[in-house]
Design a protein around this motif. Structure first.
Motif, PDB file in Angstrom:
ATOM      1  N   GLU A 118      -7.569   3.061   1.806  1.00 23.32           N
ATOM      2  CA  GLU A 118      -6.299   2.723   1.525  1.00 23.32           C
ATOM      3  C   GLU A 118      -6.232   2.690   0.022  1.00 23.32           C
ATOM      4  O   GLU A 118      -4.752   3.279  -0.547  1.00 23.32           O
ATOM      5  CB  GLU A 118      -5.734   1.220   2.076  1.00 23.32           C
ATOM      6  CG  GLU A 118      -5.971   1.336   3.518  1.00 23.32           C
ATOM      7  CD  GLU A 118      -5.948  -0.222   4.109  1.00 23.32           C
ATOM      8  OE1 GLU A 118      -5.929   0.076   5.455  1.00 23.32           O
ATOM      9  OE2 GLU A 118      -6.438  -0.999   3.578  1.00 23.32           O
ATOM     10  N   LEU A 119      -7.130   2.072  -0.761  1.00 24.84           N
ATOM     11  CA  LEU A 119      -6.690   2.078  -2.361  1.00 24.84           C
ATOM     12  C   LEU A 119      -6.569   3.546  -2.811  1.00 24.84           C
ATOM     13  O   LEU A 119      -5.714   3.824  -3.775  1.00 24.84           O
ATOM     14  CB  LEU A 119      -7.829   1.283  -3.054  1.00 24.84           C
ATOM     15  CG  LEU A 119      -7.636  -0.240  -2.781  1.00 24.84           C
ATOM     16  CD1 LEU A 119      -9.037  -0.988  -3.201  1.00 24.84           C
ATOM     17  CD2 LEU A 119      -6.493  -0.965  -3.236  1.00 24.84           C
TER      18      LEU A 119
ATOM     19  N   ARG B 192      -9.985  -0.522   3.583  1.00 25.81           N
ATOM     20  CA  ARG B 192      -9.658  -1.086   2.265  1.00 25.81           C
ATOM     21  C   ARG B 192      -9.696   0.049   1.213  1.00 25.81           C
ATOM     22  O   ARG B 192      -8.911   0.450   0.501  1.00 25.81           O
ATOM     23  CB  ARG B 192     -10.375  -2.417   2.162  1.00 25.81           C
ATOM     24  CG  ARG B 192      -9.612  -3.167   0.884  1.00 25.81           C
ATOM     25  CD  ARG B 192      -8.498  -3.993   1.504  1.00 25.81           C
ATOM     26  NE  ARG B 192      -7.220  -4.036   0.635  1.00 25.81           N
ATOM     27  CZ  ARG B 192      -6.208  -3.687   0.579  1.00 25.81           C
ATOM     28  NH1 ARG B 192      -5.781  -2.759   1.507  1.00 25.81           N
ATOM     29  NH2 ARG B 192      -5.186  -3.926  -0.392  1.00 25.81           N
TER      30      ARG B 192
ATOM     31  N   LEU C 259      -3.514   5.285  -2.077  1.00 23.59           N
ATOM     32  CA  LEU C 259      -2.265   4.544  -2.858  1.00 23.59           C
ATOM     33  C   LEU C 259      -2.343   5.094  -4.354  1.00 23.59           C
ATOM     34  O   LEU C 259      -1.302   5.503  -4.714  1.00 23.59           O
ATOM     35  CB  LEU C 259      -2.368   2.856  -2.993  1.00 23.59           C
ATOM     36  CG  LEU C 259      -1.502   2.382  -3.823  1.00 23.59           C
ATOM     37  CD1 LEU C 259      -0.004   2.778  -3.456  1.00 23.59           C
ATOM     38  CD2 LEU C 259      -1.623   0.832  -4.022  1.00 23.59           C
TER      39      LEU C 259
ATOM     40  N   TYR D 126       4.961   1.103  -0.163  1.00 23.58           N
ATOM     41  CA  TYR D 126       5.519   1.581  -1.612  1.00 23.58           C
ATOM     42  C   TYR D 126       6.540   2.787  -1.573  1.00 23.58           C
ATOM     43  O   TYR D 126       7.556   2.518  -2.136  1.00 23.58           O
ATOM     44  CB  TYR D 126       4.218   1.763  -2.483  1.00 23.58           C
ATOM     45  CG  TYR D 126       3.603   0.807  -3.439  1.00 23.58           C
ATOM     46  CD1 TYR D 126       4.617   0.097  -4.407  1.00 23.58           C
ATOM     47  CD2 TYR D 126       2.527   0.097  -3.073  1.00 23.58           C
ATOM     48  CE1 TYR D 126       3.877  -0.956  -5.095  1.00 23.58           C
ATOM     49  CE2 TYR D 126       2.089  -1.136  -3.694  1.00 23.58           C
ATOM     50  CZ  TYR D 126       2.695  -1.665  -4.374  1.00 23.58           C
ATOM     51  OH  TYR D 126       2.665  -2.514  -5.342  1.00 23.58           O
TER      52      TYR D 126
ATOM     53  N   GLY E 131       0.747  -1.197   0.105  1.00 27.18           N
ATOM     54  CA  GLY E 131      -0.130   0.088   0.078  1.00 27.18           C
ATOM     55  C   GLY E 131       0.904   1.208   0.098  1.00 27.18           C
ATOM     56  O   GLY E 131       2.083   1.245  -0.021  1.00 27.18           O
ATOM     57  N   LYS E 132       0.288   2.276   0.179  1.00 19.86           N
ATOM     58  CA  LYS E 132       0.890   3.689  -0.002  1.00 19.86           C
ATOM     59  C   LYS E 132       2.204   4.004   0.552  1.00 19.86           C
ATOM     60  O   LYS E 132       3.391   3.769   0.165  1.00 19.86           O
ATOM     61  CB  LYS E 132      -0.033   4.928   0.523  1.00 19.86           C
ATOM     62  CG  LYS E 132       0.576   6.118   0.227  1.00 19.86           C
ATOM     63  CD  LYS E 132       0.314   7.096   1.274  1.00 19.86           C
ATOM     64  CE  LYS E 132       1.171   8.326   0.932  1.00 19.86           C
ATOM     65  NZ  LYS E 132       1.647   8.787   2.298  1.00 19.86           N
TER      66      LYS E 132
END
Ligand code: FAD
Ligand code: FES
Length: 273
Positions: A264-265, A261, A268, A71, A67-68
């Protein structure tokens, strides 16, 4: 600031960072973790201390990009610094001479079992390490685990290396062979730890799992890491992260892990842009 002195790509999407953190390195024990924040606008994330060098004043973390924040950490290089790093946190693993200990690591969990396997070996146990990966190109630290284990078994889901299947297939094989097992210690995806618990339950073998619940402060104050173990509410950051795997409410853990979720997406995607 905590300086990265060594970065290494262990496999696609998994990086090792050796970081200058002398006080953490001096006190770190197997099973403990740190909470770090990359910069002022960063999120706090927990990561296991995969290795430490008290003399050299460094700790090693092994991080899977999911995730963010993970990464973003993946873009950090030798010489870059991390703003905050708090630790060592959590209760250390219970190390004793149990007899035969099977360490089960799945994916990045392979790095997380290393310090525990090492301590178990030093305590006089016969250590069998089962390392599970999706495919051959993702395999890492087989050699490092071999240094601290009496036996190492690698599994890949697609059969491209080692035994075809999951870590539980290799563990089931040990039971089928009538091997005496005194303790199983599992770290990896929740689905794997739950499957290990269900496999060992009928054999009555004590099983410990390190829970990766969402953590924020890591010191028992926010309640984010709440888990239910044996019907009681526990905070994984201070009461764990290791618990009796037969008593964990796994379904609740999965639900809580997926709670944010969508956000979080979005986070990201925004960061990638
Ligand atoms: P996000 O997109 O924010 O999240 C991806 C998924 O990671 C989420 O759905 C959730 O399930 C989980 N997650 C998100 N935020 C957190 C959080 N603050 N705390 C815990 N989980 C979260 N990962 C490693 O790669 N190596 C390790 O050694 C390691 N050790 C851990 C030790 C402990 C005690 C715990 C609790 C977790 C550990 N993790 C480890 C998992 C790691 O903390 C998460 O992958 C990371 O927080 C994800 O953040 P993100 O911003 O990259 O992803
Ligand atoms: Fe806040 Fe555990 S992370 S109470």
């Amino acid at each position: 600031m905590f300086r990265i002195v060594h970065k290494e790509k262990l496999s696609p999407g998994i990086n090792l960072f050796e970081i200058e953190a002398p006080r953490v390195a001096r006190h770190a024990k197997p099973g403990q973790f740190v909470v770090l924040r990359l910069h002022e606008k960063g999120e706090r994330i927990p990561l296991t201390i995969a290795d430490s060098d008290a003399g050299g004043g460094t700790i090693t973390i092994v991080v899977q990009e999911v995730g963010k924040t993970t990464y973003e950490l993946g873009t950090y290089e030798n010489g870059d610094s991390i703003l905050d790093l708090l630790g060592p946190l959590g209760r250390p693993s219970h190390i004793d001479n149990f007899g035969t200990v099977v360490m089960v690591g799945g994916g990045v969990g392979v790095a997380e079992i290393y310090p525990v396997a090492k301590a178990m070996k030093e305590a006089g146990n016969h250590v069998i390490s089962i390392l599970g990966f999706r495919t051959k190109k993702l395999v890492f630290w087989e050699d490092k685990l071999a240094e601290v284990s009496d036996e190492v078994i690698v599994t890949t889901n697609d059969g491209s290396y080692g035994i075809e299947g999951f870590t539980t297939h290799a563990l089931a094989k040990l039971f089928d062979e009538g091997r005496k097992i005194d303790l199983v210690h599992a770290v990896g995806p929740v689905v794997m730890m739950k499957a290990v618990a269900e496999l060992t339950r009928p054999h009555g073998v004590r099983t410990v799992a390190s829970l990766n619940s969402i953590m924020v402060d890591g010191t028992g104050m926010c309640g984010a890491c709440r888990v239910t173990v044996g019907g009681e509410i526990k905070f994984a950051c201070v009461d764990g992260p290791e618990f009796d795997a037969h008593l964990v409410d796994w379904d609740e853990l999965v639900k809580r892990l997926n709670y944010y979720r969508d956000l979080e997406l979005i986070s990201l995607e925004k960061w990638k842009r």
